[in-house]
Design an enzyme around this catalytic site. Structure first.
Site, PDB file in Angstrom:
ATOM      1  N   ASP B 352      18.142  22.471 -25.700  1.00  0.00           N
ATOM      2  CA  ASP B 352      17.556  21.176 -26.004  1.00  0.00           C
ATOM      3  C   ASP B 352      18.320  20.072 -25.259  1.00  0.00           C
ATOM      4  O   ASP B 352      19.548  20.060 -25.254  1.00  0.00           O
ATOM      5  CB  ASP B 352      17.653  20.964 -27.525  1.00  0.00           C
ATOM      6  CG  ASP B 352      17.035  19.662 -27.971  1.00  0.00           C
ATOM      7  OD1 ASP B 352      15.820  19.496 -27.742  1.00  0.00           O
ATOM      8  OD2 ASP B 352      17.746  18.825 -28.547  1.00  0.00           O
ATOM      9  N   GLU B 389      15.866  22.264 -21.038  1.00  0.00           N
ATOM     10  CA  GLU B 389      15.007  21.089 -21.147  1.00  0.00           C
ATOM     11  C   GLU B 389      15.751  20.053 -20.304  1.00  0.00           C
ATOM     12  O   GLU B 389      16.744  19.471 -20.745  1.00  0.00           O
ATOM     13  CB  GLU B 389      14.902  20.633 -22.605  1.00  0.00           C
ATOM     14  CG  GLU B 389      13.942  19.469 -22.768  1.00  0.00           C
ATOM     15  CD  GLU B 389      13.875  18.940 -24.206  1.00  0.00           C
ATOM     16  OE1 GLU B 389      12.775  18.547 -24.621  1.00  0.00           O
ATOM     17  OE2 GLU B 389      14.909  18.929 -24.884  1.00  0.00           O
TER      18      GLU B 389
END
Lengths: 106, 706
Positions: B352, B389
């Site tokens: 993330d 990401e």
């Protein structure tokens, strides 16, 4: 209810009858019993759980310990476990390591 | 429970009836050793450290043992404590040191701190069970046991180009009553849906955060709905090594580790990999106003990026930023991932806001970030998929430029936006569309198409259904006046905002979903779908449902019936991808014939064969993949021709002529009703007219040449 355990070994079959609640404190009693059995030649471990009302993770670990201590060839039969206990065995995948039966001999 | 005391494991000290001795500095955390437990913790600035021991669930500790000065080696405190009931033990630390925020120190010995290396956390054992708010130690470190029987299981090591990833929230997947499972919302419940996942044709589940987090964090009453706003998604880690107990049906028994491992083992048995969405960019401790749980009180300056004034840099948008390129923190991240790969058989990780992992201790992007390099070359993680990401909340956007070391793939946000805009009917997208279906060689020239994780929807943003049902976000239920969530959704409601009885609009929405799934599954790279998109789940236009433990996040299994046509299509389009290796190349196309088949590996077309229209006003593109070039010419496959039309009217597409008496067969036509929109493998009807095909308005057609 206090935990109680009775054990009988005959013809390479160890039969343990469990009563009450198996938590982390009583698991030690259970494990001590398994350690005694492990010194004998057995191929089946039969655990009568009809009157066992609760089994904590510590109790489950003793089942794993039994396999490890006595060897992978050990067959573990759990006789008449209550639904809560079956549920815990299934959720944690331990049902693959034991055979759940209504009576023993099957 | 050994009864013999080894000569090298005997107590040397005793305090409050507890026996202990100097411990091993490594590994960090709590480790079982003969007759005892080894505790080891790092702090560079603490002046004193105390081990705090609790009986499970007890309000007060039964012992507090200060580490004697001689037990400290460098900045590591270690101690072996004997005769503890490790089944019922909970432990923590008190760290003494300066409280000087302006210098980066926030020690407070009145707070009991979780061990950053704890392998399980107690205190949030059942999802949303009301905690005891007066608990002096709410997130309690626990031990776990290494007795799980994996049998012959090991990570599957599926080639990444063969994956079809399914992004899933553990609770959201089965919590809805319509799921009809026992123990909804748990790891155990997912096991009962494995057959469904296999049937859908996915072979990798990506679990949204399962590290221990607190669903109660920032919970409040929703001023709009009156319901409870909670931390549902879980992007706020309390401990990196512990699975979330509240996701386990057996969490209340402390068996979450076994339950999760059982799930992984069952998924592997069924050929499905497990990828974890991991959150190393920040922690649940928030900014200077947040709770001290662990890191802040152990070594604030080491674990967090701090401003010169001692405040927290906020590149994550959540209050703090983990100082990932500090060598100590870097090692913790590495230890953590190694642990998950080795002890949980995890197949891959999605990071993330991974751009943060490439920032230095002052927040500046590094050209050669040591953490990313360490992960890329780590021997234990060597076969794990690493997916970034590649952006963060601080504005660092690295899609296409993420430091990959030949190992990292990326969530391709550009793919998402380009496909959305094309499907919406925007002009000037044909060049980008051509990049999308090739695995974006302009971005990933040196890395190959597998660097591109292709997706059109994910947990963040609109669901696939909502993409074609809403022009605007509708986030009022989040209680933030609709100010949260992205505004660049590139969505189109097909004529009516939200639900409608208009049969034409509903049909168009279903067609658009099928268009999206079709393009996704014929694109080079790695496709990812959002859980529930295969049945047309809606979040009622909410594009940021991070805080809802309700129908907005629970997959409605009733849609299997209501949107049976979408599910039928989704099942078959994944099979189509699996059946055709020409769609799953490891290397970029060369746009030439290098196997002597007479056709290039890829060719572009339009309404005229061999003449693609890349002009700004074009909304049409077709491409043909030559089957002789499948997998760089190592495998023979059918040829695949895909015609995409985002113009509102039907257009004839002239078909390229096939060699050697081969013919075109119809595999997919999204303009047709269910039953004729997609054909099973081997049952594709032969085209009567081999020269041209009428592609409907806003439709996608896939032909195979054999």
């Amino acid at each position: 209810m206090a935990f109680q355990i009775e054990s009988v070994v005959e013809n390479q079959i160890a039969k343990l009858t469990l009563h009450g609640e198996l938590d982390s404190l009583s698991a030690r009693v259970f494990q001590t019993e398994i350690e005694k059995i492990a010194n004998q030649s057995i191929d089946s471990l039969v655990l009568d759980m009809e009157n066992l009302n609760f089994m904590s993770s510590a109790g489950l670990r003793v089942l794993i310990y039994s396999k490890q201590k006595i060897g992978p060839k050990l067959s573990i039969y759990i006789v008449k476990p209550q639904e809560l206990i079956v549920d815990t065995l299934v959720k944690t995948g331990l049902q693959h390591s034991v055979t759940i039966v209504d009576q023993y001999p099957v | 429970m050994a009864t013999d005391i080894r000569i090298d494991y005997y107590p040397t000290h005793e305090q409050q009836g507890i026996k202990f001795r100097r411990g091993h500095v490594l590994p960090f955390g709590a480790t079982m050793v003969p007759n005892g437990i080894n505790f080891s913790i790092y702090s560079s600035e603490a002046i004193d450290c105390t081990l705090v021991l609790f009986e499970r669930g007890e309000a007060q500790p039964f012992a507090e043992i200060r580490f004697p000065e001689e037990f400290r080696t460098g900045n590591v405190y270690s101690m072996i404590v004997f005769d503890l009931d490790y089944e019922r033990l909970e432990y923590g630390y008190r760290m003494d040191g300066p409280f000087k925020p302006e210098e980066g120190h926030r020690f407070d010995k009145s707070i009991i701190l979780s061990d950053p290396y704890a392998k399980a956390i107690g205190g949030r054992d059942s999802w949303l069970a009301t905690p005891n708010w007066d608990n002096i130690y709410p997130y309690r470190s626990r031990l776990v046991f290494e007795d799980f029987d994996w049998e012959t299981d090991h990570p599957l090591e599926t080639p990444i180009e063969d994956l079809v990833i399914y992004e899933m929230h553990v609770r959201g997947f089965t919590q809805h009553p319509s799921s009809k499972v026992k123990n909804p919302g748990t790891f155990a419940a997912i096991r009962s849906k494995i057959a469904y996942l296999k049937e859908l044709g996915i072979n990798c589940v990506e679990l949204m955060p399962i590290y221990e987090f607190d669903e109660w964090e920032n919970s409040k009453e929703n001023p709009v709905t009156g319901g409870l706003i909670v931390n549902f998604w879980g992007y706020s880690t309390v401990n990196f090594f512990s699975p979330k107990a509240g996701y386990a049906a057996t969490g209340k028994f402390g068996m979450q580790v076994d339950e999760l491992k059982t799930l992984v083992k069952e998924l592997h048995k069924n050929g499905i990999e497990v990828m974890l969405d991991v959150v190393f960019n920040h922690t649940a401790e928030g900014d200077h106003r947040g709770h001290t749980i662990s890191f802040r009180g152990i070594d604030n300056k080491t674990y967090y990026m701090l401003t010169p004034e001692g405040y927290y840099f906020n590149f994550s948008g959540t209050g703090n930023t983990l100082n990932c390129n500090n060598p100590v923190v870097r090692n913790m991240v590495l230890d953590c991932l190694r642990y998950w790969a080795a002890d949980y058989h995890i197949d891959g990780f999605r990071f993330d806001l991974a751009a943060i992992l490439g920032r230095d201790q002052n927040g500046a992007p590094l050209s050669n970030p040591p953490l990313l390099e360490s992960l890329a070359y780590d021997p234990i993680l060597a076969k794990c998929k690493l997916v970034a990401e590649a952006w963060d909340a601080g504005g660092l956007y690295q899609v296409g430029s993420f430091p990959a070391y030949g190992r990292w793939a990326e969530w391709n946000g550009k793919y998402r936006d380009s496909i959305r805009k094309f499907l919406k009917g925007d002009e000037g997208l044909i060049g980008e569309l051509a990049q999308c279906i090739q695995g974006w060689p302009d971005l990933y020239h040196y890395r190959g198409p597998t660097a591109s994780i292709n997706f059109i929807s994910c947990h963040d943003g609109f669901t696939l259904y909502d993409l074609f049902a809403y022009n605007e976000k509708h986030n009022e239920a989040n209680g933030e006046n609709n100010n949260d969530g992205g505004n660049d959704n590139h969505s189109w409601n097909c004529g009516v905002e939200g639900e409608t009885d208009d049969a034409f609009i509903n049909q168009l929405r279903h067609k658009q979903i099928k268009n999206a799934l079709s393009i996704l599954m014929v694109s080079q790279g790695v496709p990812m779908i959002l859980s529930g998109d295969e049945v047309g789940v809606t979040k009622s236009g909410n594009n940021n449902t991070y805080c809802h433990d309700n129908e907005l996040n629970w997959m409605d299994w009733g849609l299997l019936e209501k949107n049976a046509d979408i599910y039928y299509f989704a099942q078959r389009i994944t099979r189509f991808r699996r059946a055709h290796p020409v769609l799953r190349s490891r290397t970029h196309f060369q746009h030439r014939d290098y196997v002597g088949s007479g056709y290039p590996d890829i060719s572009f077309h339009g309404t005229q064969a061999w003449h693609a229209d890349f002009s700004a006003s074009s909304r049409c593109l077709a491409f043909m993949l030559d089957g002789a070039h499948a997998k760089s010419g190592t495998i023979e496959d059918d040829s695949v021709y895909v015609a995409m039309n985002s113009y509102w009217d039907a257009l004839y597409y002239e078909l390229p002529i096939l060699p050697n008496g081969r013919s075109w067969y119809l595999a997919v036509n999204t303009d047709m009703p269910t039953g004729q929109d997609i054909y099973d493998i081997g049952k594709e009807p032969k085209l009567d007219d081999q020269g041209r095909f009428l592609v409907g308005g806003r439709a996608t057609v896939i032909l195979i040449g054999k």
